[in-house]
Motif scaffolding. Structure first.
Motif, PDB file in Angstrom:
ATOM      1  N   PHE A 144       0.857  -1.193   0.000  1.00 41.25           N
ATOM      2  CA  PHE A 144       0.000   0.000   0.000  1.00 41.25           C
ATOM      3  C   PHE A 144       0.891   1.242   0.000  1.00 41.25           C
ATOM      4  N   GLU A 145       0.693   2.099  -0.985  1.00 43.04           N
ATOM      5  CA  GLU A 145       1.447   3.349  -1.054  1.00 43.04           C
ATOM      6  C   GLU A 145       0.878   4.329  -0.020  1.00 43.04           C
ATOM      7  N   LEU A 146       1.752   4.856   0.836  1.00 45.75           N
ATOM      8  CA  LEU A 146       1.301   5.746   1.912  1.00 45.75           C
ATOM      9  C   LEU A 146       1.632   7.206   1.593  1.00 45.75           C
ATOM     10  N   ARG A 147       0.798   8.077   2.117  1.00 49.63           N
ATOM     11  CA  ARG A 147       1.009   9.520   1.935  1.00 49.63           C
ATOM     12  C   ARG A 147       2.097   9.983   2.920  1.00 49.63           C
ATOM     13  N   LYS A 148       3.115  10.664   2.415  1.00 53.82           N
ATOM     14  CA  LYS A 148       4.251  11.073   3.241  1.00 53.82           C
ATOM     15  C   LYS A 148       4.389  12.596   3.277  1.00 53.82           C
ATOM     16  N   SER A 149       4.729  13.107   4.443  1.00 55.47           N
ATOM     17  CA  SER A 149       5.079  14.526   4.563  1.00 55.47           C
ATOM     18  C   SER A 149       6.106  14.680   5.677  1.00 55.47           C
ATOM     19  N   ASN A 150       7.145  15.432   5.410  1.00 51.16           N
ATOM     20  CA  ASN A 150       8.151  15.712   6.451  1.00 51.16           C
ATOM     21  C   ASN A 150       7.721  16.845   7.362  1.00 51.16           C
ATOM     22  N   ASN A 169      -7.331   9.012   3.825  1.00 48.90           N
ATOM     23  CA  ASN A 169      -6.321   9.962   3.334  1.00 48.90           C
ATOM     24  C   ASN A 169      -4.888   9.476   3.551  1.00 48.90           C
ATOM     25  N   GLY A 170      -4.708   8.459   4.375  1.00 51.89           N
ATOM     26  CA  GLY A 170      -3.361   7.911   4.566  1.00 51.89           C
ATOM     27  C   GLY A 170      -2.843   7.173   3.341  1.00 51.89           C
ATOM     28  N   PHE A 171      -3.770   6.775   2.455  1.00 47.35           N
ATOM     29  CA  PHE A 171      -3.412   5.994   1.265  1.00 47.35           C
ATOM     30  C   PHE A 171      -3.286   6.915   0.057  1.00 47.35           C
ATOM     31  N   LEU A 172      -2.203   6.764  -0.683  1.00 43.68           N
ATOM     32  CA  LEU A 172      -1.982   7.600  -1.867  1.00 43.68           C
ATOM     33  C   LEU A 172      -2.864   7.157  -3.029  1.00 43.68           C
ATOM     34  N   ILE A 173      -3.172   5.873  -3.091  1.00 48.54           N
ATOM     35  CA  ILE A 173      -3.896   5.320  -4.243  1.00 48.54           C
ATOM     36  C   ILE A 173      -5.261   4.825  -3.766  1.00 48.54           C
ATOM     37  N   GLU A 174      -6.313   5.463  -4.266  1.00 48.36           N
ATOM     38  CA  GLU A 174      -7.653   5.158  -3.772  1.00 48.36           C
ATOM     39  C   GLU A 174      -8.029   3.692  -3.957  1.00 48.36           C
ATOM     40  N   GLU A 175      -7.586   3.085  -5.087  1.00 49.31           N
ATOM     41  CA  GLU A 175      -7.947   1.666  -5.321  1.00 49.31           C
ATOM     42  C   GLU A 175      -7.403   0.756  -4.215  1.00 49.31           C
ATOM     43  N   GLU A 176      -6.236   1.118  -3.692  1.00 47.54           N
ATOM     44  CA  GLU A 176      -5.644   0.275  -2.644  1.00 47.54           C
ATOM     45  C   GLU A 176      -6.451   0.383  -1.353  1.00 47.54           C
ATOM     46  N   TYR A 177      -6.906   1.580  -1.064  1.00 43.38           N
ATOM     47  CA  TYR A 177      -7.805   1.784   0.082  1.00 43.38           C
ATOM     48  C   TYR A 177      -9.101   0.994  -0.143  1.00 43.38           C
TER      49      TYR A 177
END
Length: 304
Positions: free
Chosen positions: A183-189, A216-224
Motif C-alpha cells: 500500500f502506497e502511503l502519503r508522506k510529509s516531512n 487519506n493515509g493511502f496515496l492510491i484510492e484503489e488500494e484503500y
C-alpha cells in the motif's frame, strides 16, 4: 527456546516485547526529529517528558500481566529512546526478521539481545542492506502480508518514508506461500496530519473481521478500496484526519475480543465496545506526541 509464532494481528497473545521510556534522553533539537509530529511538539515546548511517559508504559505492562502475557523489556541504554520496539524487528510465522532502520537507532536491537538469544538462530533473518523496512509497516494477516511503502522517486527526500519496494520483494521471497500486498502511503516531512508514518498509522485489523481505516493515509484510492472490500464497509471504523493524527488506528490487540486503547479515544472506544470488544483503556497521550502509540511500542513474539 522461544517458539515464535505470529500469523495475524489479533490472535491470543502469549509473549511480547514492550519498549521502555526509562532514560530516553534529552528533548531532541527540532532539526533532529524523525517525524513532523515530534518536531511540532519540540517547537511548541510540549515534547513529552520521561517522568510522564514511564507510567504510561507501566500501565500497559500491568494489562499484559493481567491477561497472562509474558513481557520482555529492552535493557536500558542511557539517554537513548527505546520506546518503539515495533520498528526494530518483527515476527512472521516462526521467523524473527530484523529491520533495517534509521542508522541513529541501530543500538535498539542490541538492547533486546537477551530475547534474541532465546530464538533458534535458523529463524533469525537479517535483510540485505538495500531493503528498508520497519515493523510498523508490516502486518501479517493470515494468507496475506500487508506492507506500507512509498515508491516515489523522491523516496530519499522523506525521512518519513521508512519501507521501500525492495522490502516488499524480499518479504514475498521469504514467504512464497503468502500474498504480499503493498500500500502506497502519503508522506510529509512537515505536515503531521498529511503523513502516514507507517501502515499502522492509517489502518489496523481488529477482532476476526473488523478494521480501523483512514482513507487519506493511502496515496492510491484503489488500494484503500481493496481493504474496504476485504473487510466489508459495515465492519470498518473510518477515522478522521484529527483521529489519525492522534493515532487512533494504533491500538493493540491482546486477543480477538480484547484490545488496549488510549483512554481519550472516546469515539473509537465506544464503537469497539458496541462491537463486543473488551477495551482496556490506558493513558498514552504523552507517548503519542512522538507519532507512535500502542502498536508502535509493542513487538509480539507469540500468538496462538
Amino acid at each position: 527456546m522461544l517458539e515464535l509464532y505470529i500469523n495475524d494481528e489479533t490472535s491470543q497473545l502469549r509473549a511480547v516485547v514492550l519498549g521502555t521510556a526509562e532514560s530516553c534522553g534529552p528533548i531532541p533539537k527540532a532539526e533532529d526529529c524523525y517525524d513532523p509530529k515530534s518536531k511540532l511538539h519540540v517547537l511548541a515546548g510540549t515534547y513529552p517528558l520521561e517522568k510522564d511517559m514511564i507510567p504510561e508504559m507501566e500501565a500497559v505492562a500491568a494489562i499484559f500481566e493481567k491477561h497472562n502475557v509474558k513481557v520482555f523489556r529492552p535493557k536500558i541504554i542511557k539517554d537513548y529512546n527505546q520506546i518503539f520496539s515495533r520498528d526494530i524487528a518483527f515476527v512472521i510465522e516462526d521467523k524473527f526478521i530484523t529491520s533495517n532502520i534509521l542508522p541513529d537507532r541501530d543500538r535498539e536491537i542490541e538492547a533486546i539481545q537477551h530475547v534474541i538469544n532465546q530464538i533458534n538462530p535458523e529463524n533469525i533473518i537479517t535483510l540485505p542492506e538495500e531493503v528498508h523496512v520497519e515493523g510498523g509497516d508490516v502486518m501479517p494477516h493470515g494468507d496475506y502480508i500487508f506492507v506500507g511503502t512509498y515508491s516515489g522517486e523522491d523516496y530519499s527526500d522523506y525521512i518519513t518514508a521508512r519501507t521501500n519496494i525492495d522490502a516488499v520483494i524480499a518479504l514475498q521471497e521469504l514467504f512464497p506461500d503468502k500474498t504480499v500486498k503493498s500500500f502506497e502511503l502519503r508522506k510529509s516531512n512537515t505536515e503531521p496530519k498529511e503523513n502516514a508514518l507507517h501502515l499502522d498509522c492509517c489502518f489496523q485489523p481488529v477482532g476476526k473481521n473488523k478494521a480501523i481505516l483512514h482513507k487519506n493515509g493511502f496515496l492510491i484510492e484503489e488500494e484503500y478500496e481493496w481493504l474496504v472490500d476485504l473487510f466489508g464497509k459495515e465492519n470498518i471504523f473510518e477515522i478522521t484526519k484529527d483521529e489519525m493524527y492522534n493515532m487512533n488506528s494504533n491500538i493493540f490487540s491482546i486477543s480477538p475480543t480484547v484490545v488496549i486503547s488510549e483512554q481519550n479515544f472516546t469515539r473509537l472506544n465506544t464503537w469497539l465496545e458496541a462491537q463486543g470488544f473488551t477495551v482496556e483503556k490506558v493513558p498514552y497521550s504523552q507517548i503519542a506526541k512522538q507519532e507512535g502509540l500502542l502498536r508502535c511500542s509493542t513487538m509480539p513474539l507469540i500468538r496462538e
